[in-house]
Design a protein around this motif. Structure first.
Motif, PDB file in Angstrom:
ATOM      1  N   SER A 266      -5.369 -21.789 -13.236  1.00 22.80           N
ATOM      2  CA  SER A 266      -4.854 -21.799 -14.294  1.00 22.80           C
ATOM      3  C   SER A 266      -5.911 -21.415 -15.566  1.00 22.80           C
ATOM      4  O   SER A 266      -4.498 -20.445 -16.248  1.00 22.80           O
ATOM      5  CB  SER A 266      -5.878 -23.728 -14.959  1.00 22.80           C
ATOM      6  N   CYS A 267      -6.644 -21.090 -16.171  1.00 28.39           N
ATOM      7  CA  CYS A 267      -7.058 -19.871 -17.028  1.00 28.39           C
ATOM      8  C   CYS A 267      -6.380 -18.668 -16.361  1.00 28.39           C
ATOM      9  O   CYS A 267      -6.758 -17.972 -17.348  1.00 28.39           O
ATOM     10  CB  CYS A 267      -8.339 -20.142 -17.216  1.00 28.39           C
ATOM     11  N   GLU A 268      -7.021 -18.270 -15.397  1.00 23.40           N
ATOM     12  CA  GLU A 268      -7.158 -17.016 -15.219  1.00 23.40           C
ATOM     13  C   GLU A 268      -8.086 -16.141 -15.248  1.00 23.40           C
ATOM     14  O   GLU A 268      -7.374 -14.847 -15.887  1.00 23.40           O
ATOM     15  CB  GLU A 268      -5.431 -15.877 -14.903  1.00 23.40           C
ATOM     16  N   GLN A 269      -9.322 -16.294 -16.321  1.00 29.99           N
ATOM     17  CA  GLN A 269     -10.219 -15.631 -16.042  1.00 29.99           C
ATOM     18  C   GLN A 269     -11.274 -15.617 -15.878  1.00 29.99           C
ATOM     19  O   GLN A 269     -12.308 -15.312 -16.044  1.00 29.99           O
ATOM     20  CB  GLN A 269     -10.080 -15.777 -17.761  1.00 29.99           C
ATOM     21  N   GLY A 270     -11.057 -16.469 -14.715  1.00 30.98           N
ATOM     22  CA  GLY A 270     -12.853 -16.930 -13.875  1.00 30.98           C
ATOM     23  C   GLY A 270     -13.723 -17.916 -14.279  1.00 30.98           C
ATOM     24  O   GLY A 270     -14.993 -17.565 -14.136  1.00 30.98           O
ATOM     25  N   ILE A 271     -13.079 -18.983 -15.103  1.00 27.71           N
ATOM     26  CA  ILE A 271     -13.965 -19.690 -16.361  1.00 27.71           C
ATOM     27  C   ILE A 271     -13.455 -20.858 -15.848  1.00 27.71           C
ATOM     28  O   ILE A 271     -14.425 -22.313 -16.434  1.00 27.71           O
ATOM     29  CB  ILE A 271     -13.623 -19.541 -18.015  1.00 27.71           C
ATOM     30  N   CYS A 272     -12.243 -21.631 -15.582  1.00 28.11           N
ATOM     31  CA  CYS A 272     -12.032 -22.838 -15.153  1.00 28.11           C
ATOM     32  C   CYS A 272     -12.621 -23.629 -13.737  1.00 28.11           C
ATOM     33  O   CYS A 272     -12.697 -24.422 -13.399  1.00 28.11           O
ATOM     34  CB  CYS A 272     -10.915 -23.683 -15.568  1.00 28.11           C
ATOM     35  N   GLU A 274      -9.899 -23.847 -10.530  1.00 32.62           N
ATOM     36  CA  GLU A 274      -8.949 -23.938 -10.254  1.00 32.62           C
ATOM     37  C   GLU A 274      -9.202 -23.412  -9.409  1.00 32.62           C
ATOM     38  O   GLU A 274      -7.898 -23.939  -8.201  1.00 32.62           O
ATOM     39  CB  GLU A 274      -8.215 -24.213 -11.804  1.00 32.62           C
ATOM     40  N   CYS A 275      -9.328 -22.318  -8.996  1.00 37.20           N
ATOM     41  CA  CYS A 275      -8.596 -21.220  -8.387  1.00 37.20           C
ATOM     42  C   CYS A 275      -9.451 -20.764  -6.896  1.00 37.20           C
ATOM     43  O   CYS A 275      -8.850 -19.947  -5.925  1.00 37.20           O
ATOM     44  CB  CYS A 275      -7.621 -19.872  -8.653  1.00 37.20           C
ATOM     45  N   VAL A 276     -10.663 -21.536  -6.800  1.00 35.12           N
ATOM     46  CA  VAL A 276     -11.399 -21.464  -6.439  1.00 35.12           C
ATOM     47  C   VAL A 276     -10.417 -21.815  -4.809  1.00 35.12           C
ATOM     48  O   VAL A 276     -10.504 -22.841  -4.375  1.00 35.12           O
ATOM     49  CB  VAL A 276     -12.451 -21.842  -6.496  1.00 35.12           C
ATOM     50  N   ILE A 303     -10.127 -16.580  -7.054  1.00 34.08           N
ATOM     51  CA  ILE A 303      -9.382 -15.245  -6.424  1.00 34.08           C
ATOM     52  C   ILE A 303      -8.719 -14.660  -7.645  1.00 34.08           C
ATOM     53  O   ILE A 303      -7.796 -13.752  -7.713  1.00 34.08           O
ATOM     54  CB  ILE A 303      -8.213 -16.278  -5.688  1.00 34.08           C
ATOM     55  N   CYS A 304      -8.933 -15.610  -8.592  1.00 35.09           N
ATOM     56  CA  CYS A 304      -8.337 -14.903 -10.644  1.00 35.09           C
ATOM     57  C   CYS A 304      -9.073 -13.621 -10.722  1.00 35.09           C
ATOM     58  O   CYS A 304      -7.879 -12.456 -12.076  1.00 35.09           O
ATOM     59  CB  CYS A 304      -7.881 -15.972 -11.383  1.00 35.09           C
ATOM     60  N   VAL A 305      -9.714 -13.514 -10.449  1.00 31.38           N
ATOM     61  CA  VAL A 305     -10.555 -12.445 -11.063  1.00 31.38           C
ATOM     62  C   VAL A 305     -10.961 -11.799  -9.814  1.00 31.38           C
ATOM     63  O   VAL A 305     -11.772 -10.314  -9.953  1.00 31.38           O
ATOM     64  CB  VAL A 305     -11.349 -13.053 -12.298  1.00 31.38           C
TER      65      VAL A 305
HETATM   66  S1  FES Z   1      -7.984 -19.738 -12.431  1.00 29.36           S
HETATM   67 FE1  FES Z   1      -9.990 -20.196 -13.868  1.00 29.36          FE
HETATM   68  S2  FES Z   1     -11.162 -20.251 -12.322  1.00 29.36           S
HETATM   69 FE2  FES Z   1      -9.520 -18.520 -11.380  1.00 29.36          FE
END
Ligand code: FES
Length: 317
Positions: A266-272, A274-276, A303-305
């Protein structure tokens, strides 16, 4: 076009709480009933023609069935997100995620809530939740002035809330010694605000001897570039053995999506969060702001950051 995982939502109401803070009620259009979310939850909002994604804490005082209430500070200079939000009018549409909670109330008998500026939003939701449940808390809200502070009428007569106005002078910001006092094993501390405020409070708490497990924080905003000297490495999928090169200028998430590997994000900023996913081999170079130390020790990696400390990272995918 609505992207996967996003829900169209209409601006049902908005008002300007201060010159720079607008409060929005967003009503998801196609998702059926929206349940109340626990205090400290946030949603992602995708707004504007460029689809900028920002995270906002939910901050309704009372149950608002079918609606998400958020408060948005217009950042100056804006990187696009806050000004696009402030341009919204009643009836406009955005896209929202489902609520997530990475910043919930701990199971302790006393709660100390430290809010700086717009960081008041998750913490006032926690205070209201504790009012309803009879929990013991004190909320300290540090803001530039009464005029720039939001929710002042809600807090003014609350004996468990203290407002601190600094006039924009950081030297007048109360310190952690004043706000926290000595460590209390039955208490938890929650901090949300600008990075300088959050860092100051956490450092002060640590100096006072508060245990890291008693300190809770949430950071919103674009992740900083933490190490410009990023190196290439490979990721391998445990299920298929497929292996992909992650170049310095691409994230693991971007590489996997480019290769049609289905992953949530979702956020692609390492804060939500969702991508864990779980790393089964290799050593992640963690760059997120969402995982706890114990989650990282368990192999979780955003994995987004995050990247790899070695040449290969095997993922449970
Ligand atoms: S997409 Fe939000 S933490 Fe990776």
């Amino acid at each position: 076009m609505i992207r996967e995982g996003w829900i169209p939502a209409r601006v049902r109401a908005r008002y300007n709480a201060t010159d720079s803070i607008a409060v929005f009620d967003l009503e998801p259009i196609s998702e059926g009933p929206v349940a109340d979310s626990p205090a400290g939850s946030h949603i992602d909002v995708r707004v504007g023609p460029e689809g900028i994604v920002r995270q906002y804490s939910l901050c309704a005082r009372d149950s608002l069935p079918g609606t998400h209430r958020i408060a948005v500070l217009r950042v100056d200079p804006s990187r696009g997100g806050s000004s696009a939000m402030h341009d919204l009018r009643v009836g406009d549409t955005v896209e929202v995620s489902k609520p997530r909670q990475n910043f919930g109330l701990a199971e302790v008998s006393r709660h100390i809530l430290l809010a700086g500026g717009i960081g008041i939003t998750p913490l006032i939701a926690m205070a209201w939740s504790l009012d309803r449940s009879g929990g013991d808390y004190h909320l300290h809200y540090v803001a530039r002035s009464r005029e720039t502070a939001v929710f002042v009428p809600d807090l003014h007569d609350n004996p468990r809330a203290t407002l601190h106005f600094t006039g924009g002078d950081r030297a007048r910001r109360p310190d952690a010694v004043t706000l926290l006092g000595p460590p209390d094993p039955k208490a938890a501390v929650y901090v949300c605000g600008p990075e300088s405020f959050t860092s100051q409070m956490l450092a002060g708490a640590a100096d006072l001897g508060w245990a890291p497990s008693a300190l809770h924080t949430e950071r919103f905003g674009a992740a900083e570039t933490k190490d410009p000297a990023q190196l290439s490495f490979a990721v391998r999928l445990a299920s298929t053995g497929a292996q992909y090169e992650v170049p310095p200028d691409r994230s693991i998430l971007q590489v996997l999506r480019a290769n049609r590997v289905r992953v949530d994000f979702s956020c692609e900023q390492g804060i939500c969060g969702e991508c864990v996913v779980t790393a089964l081999a290799g050593t992640p170079d963690h760059r997120d702001d969402v995982l706890t130390d114990s989650e990282r020790e368990g192999g979780a990696v955003a994995i987004c950051v995050s990247r790899s400390q070695g040449p290969l990272l095997e993922l449970e995918l």
